[in-house]
Each structure stands twice: as structure tokens, then as C-alpha cells.
Design a protein around this motif. Structure first.
Motif, short mmCIF file in Angstrom:
data_model
loop_
_atom_site.label_atom_id
_atom_site.label_comp_id
_atom_site.label_asym_id
_atom_site.label_seq_id
_atom_site.Cartn_x
_atom_site.Cartn_y
_atom_site.Cartn_z
N ASP A 106 -12.87 6.77 0.53
CA ASP A 106 -12.34 7.47 1.70
C ASP A 106 -11.09 8.30 1.38
O ASP A 106 -11.04 9.50 1.72
N PRO A 107 -10.06 7.73 0.72
CA PRO A 107 -8.88 8.56 0.41
C PRO A 107 -9.20 9.71 -0.55
O PRO A 107 -8.69 10.82 -0.37
N PRO A 124 -5.92 9.07 10.65
CA PRO A 124 -5.62 10.35 9.99
C PRO A 124 -4.15 10.72 10.04
O PRO A 124 -3.59 11.22 9.05
N ASP A 143 -2.84 19.20 7.48
CA ASP A 143 -2.32 18.22 8.44
C ASP A 143 -0.91 17.76 8.05
O ASP A 143 -0.08 17.48 8.92
N TRP A 156 -0.20 9.48 -3.80
CA TRP A 156 -1.18 8.44 -3.52
C TRP A 156 -1.52 7.65 -4.78
O TRP A 156 -1.60 6.42 -4.76
N LEU A 174 -6.27 17.58 4.68
CA LEU A 174 -5.13 16.69 4.44
C LEU A 174 -3.86 17.48 4.19
O LEU A 174 -2.79 17.15 4.71
N THR A 176 -11.91 11.28 -0.81
CA THR A 176 -12.58 12.30 0.00
C THR A 176 -11.55 13.16 0.72
O THR A 176 -11.67 14.39 0.78
N ASP A 177 -10.51 12.53 1.25
CA ASP A 177 -9.44 13.27 1.92
C ASP A 177 -8.75 14.25 0.98
O ASP A 177 -8.31 15.33 1.42
N VAL A 191 -1.26 10.40 6.76
CA VAL A 191 -0.42 11.54 6.39
C VAL A 191 1.07 11.16 6.50
O VAL A 191 1.88 11.49 5.63
#
Length: 465
Positions: free
Chosen positions: A421-422, A295, A236, A342, A233, A424-425, A299
């Protein structure tokens, strides 16, 4: 509200090649732009505006020229043309195309043109029949197969389709009052922030990266520094910012998304490049907007919300001074900055697979998620379903579906989408997936997860703020 001097066009809208017919009869002001007509069509038909669209009127193409990158169609800017400029008489037929992958084609016929009636809210829908097909169902053939499957208990795909659609689908359903309520709401809210996902104020963040770098980033063990350095993350995000610094990219006129050219060029540089096209049988399915590439979209949203970049519909995407500073910062402060964005600023609903209407529930997610995750031992396996169910109960999250098993599935999917999910990112959780109990080994579902040492530190630092 009807604009002064406007006449009203009554138009019958029919979805081509679908039987029995799906159609709407609408009345719209003559002075609306074709882009506004597109917005109206999305509401009355029941589409979700996920995909590209265009109009074909008298052999001319109208839409967003940004997506006609090589000027193959000579697409004219739909925001610059009023309905009355391109159609001047009754009886004219023209075409509205939506979702170039599924290939939905609508025939529009101007039935009559008449003076606006005082006290009537335009645009409005005066009649219609049958429900709109689901998004991404596969076009006319896919919709026919979908209906056949959900109505035949013997079909092997029935359960899969019902789960995908959310439990039920009535092809005969059409609520005229609901459609007109949505039209009034759309007209009233169209200039609000929800019209665009992107933040557009250039100067709302005047801080420096040092101001938001917590003690967490200082004295970090070497192994966790390596994790932060290698976090996809973070890498990216650097890729996106570098591309926007070095290239001129203007947001699409409708939503402010990146152009398809930029989507492809940025995505191919990601740590784990997302799939942008897929061949199924003899058909090739290609992504048609940035929103379809989660993805990258995630970002980009983080960069926009945090003030690293500024841009929007028909505006160039640029780095802010804070974005320039981010590029030169060490990896741990970069990770902390993205995580605090976030956790404290982003709307978690953007990651949910289902629509949210209650922002207070999202606030509860942050508080209870932190408490529950900090109760877990580091690197200890936690089963997902008991964790999700406890979080759902503590927050008081409900799903208005009669089938309680299906409702529970929806709620767990929301927890997975906006929590697991987030995080995890961000390297806070390590997920464990396995074969889906209902759909089989070809499909995966969340089984368990564990909190990482770096994740524990990030959560504790956030809790201390």
C-alpha cells in the motif's frame, strides 16, 4: 506512584445497556486530571483510544474543547480539572462517553473515598467482568448482532466477522492481572514518544532539500517526471503544507491531531478526496478524528517525521524552513525526499493493520523488501500471495494464532499494509485487486502487482545509498 496528599476514589464503571453487564471496579488518586481518568478508563475497559470521548459531570461537559468547534456544549478542558475538584463526595454518579459514532456510554459511581495505602500502585483495577466490545462494532445493537453472528454457524456473516476480529472473540474473558500490568506500563510510559505520533523537536533536521536529492532526480526521463509531477501523494503533501502555512491550526490536546475543521478543509482539496461521512440505512457515520482519515494522516506523519512541519498536542502546526523549501522544489526531489523519509526514518508499523511489538522485524522488512522487489522485472505481473509468503519466510515473521490459515491471513495483511500500500502511494508499485475469495465481489483483496519504471529507479537509488 500516588501523589502526596492524594486520597483514593473507588469507582464502579458500567457499560450501559449491555447484558450481561460489562463492568470494572477501579481505584484512582483524587488528584488525577479527568484526562488521566480517561486514559485509565481506556485501559481497564479494553478500548483502543481510537475515538473521541467526553465526561458529563453535574450537567457540565469535560473533554477536548478543540472538538467542540462551535462551543455547542461549552466543553471544559479536561486537562485542567482534577477529579477531586469536580467530585467531592461518595455516591456521585457521572457519565463517560466514548466513540460518538457507536455511542458507548459508561456510568461511573463513586463507591467510596479513602486514604491511599502505602505500597499500593494507583490507579488500579480491583475487579471486573467480561470483555470489552470490539472497536467500531456498531454500538450496543451492533455488538448484539456481532455476538449472535459469531456464535451461529448458520449465520452468513459469521466468517466475515471472525476474519474482522482476528479469528476468535470470548465475551466472557477478563484478565485482572493483565489489566493492572497495562496500567503500570501506561503510567510508566505515558511521557515517552509513543504518547504522541508526532515528532516535536523543531531543529532535528538542519539539512536542505538539495542535500537529500539523489542522482535519481537528475536526468530523469520526461515520462517519469510527469509521473512524479502528478503523483497524488506529492500533490497532497503540498496541499497539507500550504494549508498549514496559510492557516492557524493547533494540535488537539490529547494526541496533537489536526482539528476536524482542518481535516475537512484539507481533505476536500486532495487529489482523491477521502470519504468523511457515509450514510448506511437511516444512519449517517462521520469521521471523528484525523486518524480515521488515513490518506491525510499518512501525509501528515511523513511531513512531521521528515521535519517539514512541527507541532503536536496543544501546539500550533507550522512549516519549518525545510517545509518552506519543499514547497518551492521541483517534483522529482519532492518525491525522493518523501520516499527516503518513509524508507529510512518512518516507523512502518504505523501502516500495519495489526499491532507490532518487535522493531527488529521492521528493519528486516526494509532490507528484504528491497531485495525481492529489485529481483522482479519492471512492469511484470507478480502474484501477491507468493511474494508475501516468501517475504514472511525470509524475515521470520510469525503470528501467535493457533489457526494457521488465519495466521497466514494476518501476516499477508501486514505485508500488504506496510509494503504494497505505501509503495503504491509512492508510485513504485501498481496493484491489481479482485473479488475477495471468502467475502465475495463486494469486498476486494490484493491479487498481484507490478514494479513501475520510476519505482525501479527509486529502489535502485535507495539501495545505492
Amino acid at each position: 506512584m500516588t501523589r502526596k496528599g492524594s486520597r483514593i476514589y473507588q469507582i464502579k464503571v458500567t457499560l450501559d445497556n449491555v447484558h450481561p453487564a460489562i463492568w470494572r471496579r477501579i481505584q484512582v488518586p483524587s488528584l488525577i486530571t479527568l484526562f488521566e481518568l480517561h486514559e485509565t478508563l481506556q485501559v481497564v475497559m479494553g478500548w483502543d483510544n481510537y475515538h473521541l470521548h467526553s465526561f458529563l459531570i453535574h450537567s457540565e461537559h469535560y473533554g477536548d474543547p478543540t472538538y467542540d468547534e462551535f462551543d455547542e456544549l461549552g466543553t471544559k478542558d479536561e486537562t485542567r480539572y482534577k477529579l477531586s475538584q469536580v467530585i467531592r463526595e461518595e455516591g456521585v454518579r457521572f457519565v463517560y462517553k466514548y466513540d460518538f459514532g457507536d455511542g458507548w456510554k459508561h456510568t461511573l459511581r463513586v463507591e467510596k473515598i479513602f486514604p491511599a495505602e502505602k505500597g499500593i500502585h494507583y490507579p488500579r483495577c480491583v475487579k471486573g467482568k467480561r470483555a470489552c466490545p470490539p472497536e467500531d462494532v456498531g454500538g450496543v445493537w451492533g455488538y448484539e448482532h456481532f455476538l449472535e453472528a459469531i456464535n451461529d454457524p448458520e449465520k452468513s456473516e459469521r466468517d466475515k466477522y471472525l476474519e474482522w476480529i482476528g479469528g476468535e472473540f470470548d465475551p466472557e474473558a477478563f484478565d485482572l492481572e493483565e489489566v493492572n500490568a497495562l496500567l503500570r506500563s501506561t503510567t510508566r510510559d505515558k511521557n515517552r514518544e509513543t504518547f504522541s505520533a508526532w515528532s516535536t523537536e523543531d531543529d532535528r533536521f538542519r539539512t536542505t532539500l538539495a542535500d537529500v536529492s539523489a542522482a535519481w532526480a537528475q536526468g530523469l526521463p520526461e515520462d517519469q517526471r510527469v509521473v512524479a509531477e502528478n503523483l497524488p501523494l506529492r500533490r497532497d503533501t503540498v496541499t497539507l503544507l500550504t494549508y498549514l502555512r496559510d492557516n492557524r491550526v493547533t494540535g488537539t490536546q490529547s494526541k496533537g491531531n489536526l482539528t476536524l475543521k482542518a481535516v475537512h478543509e484539507i481533505s476536500e482539496q486532495f487529489v482523491n478526496p477521502p470519504i468523511l461521512e457515509e450514510k448506511i440505512g437511516d444512519s449517517v457515520f462521520r469521521i471523528r478524528s484525523e486518524e480515521a482519515v488515513w490518506p491525510l494522516y499518512f501525509v501528515h506523519l511523513l511531513a512531521s517525521v521528515s521535519g517539514l512541519v512541527t507541532g503536536g498536542p496543544s501546539r500550533r502546526w507550522r512549516l519549518t524552513p525545510l517545509g518552506e523549501q519543499f514547497l518551492t522544489a521541483p517534483a522529482p526531489p519532492q518525491v525522493w525526499f518523501l520516499f527516503t523519509t518513509w524508507w529510512t526514518q518512518a516507523n512502518w508499523a504505523m501502516a500495519s493493520p495489526y499491532e507490532f511489538r518487535d522493531d527488529s522485524v521492521l528493519a528486516g522488512f526494509r532490507e528484504f523488501t528491497s531485495d525481492h522487489l529489485l529481483d522482479l522485472p519492471v512492469e511484470s505481473r507478480m502474484l501477491f500471495e507468493p511474494f508475501a509468503d516468501r517475504l514472511i519466510e525470509d524475515i521470520g515473521l510469525v503470528c501467535p494464532i493457533e489457526d494457521q490459515d488465519q495466521a497466514r491471513h494476518v501476516l499477508r495483511a501486514i505485508v500488504e499494509g506496510i509494503v504494497v500500500d505505501p509503495l503504491t502511494d509512492f508510485g513504485i508499485l501498481i496493484p491489481e485487486q479482485g473479488p475477495h475469495k471468502t467475502l465475495g465481489a463486494r469486498y476486494k483483496e490484493m491479487l498481484a502487482f507490478q514494479v513501475t519504471p520510476m519505482g525501479r529507479g527509486l529502489l535502485e537509488a535507495m539501495k545505492a545509498l
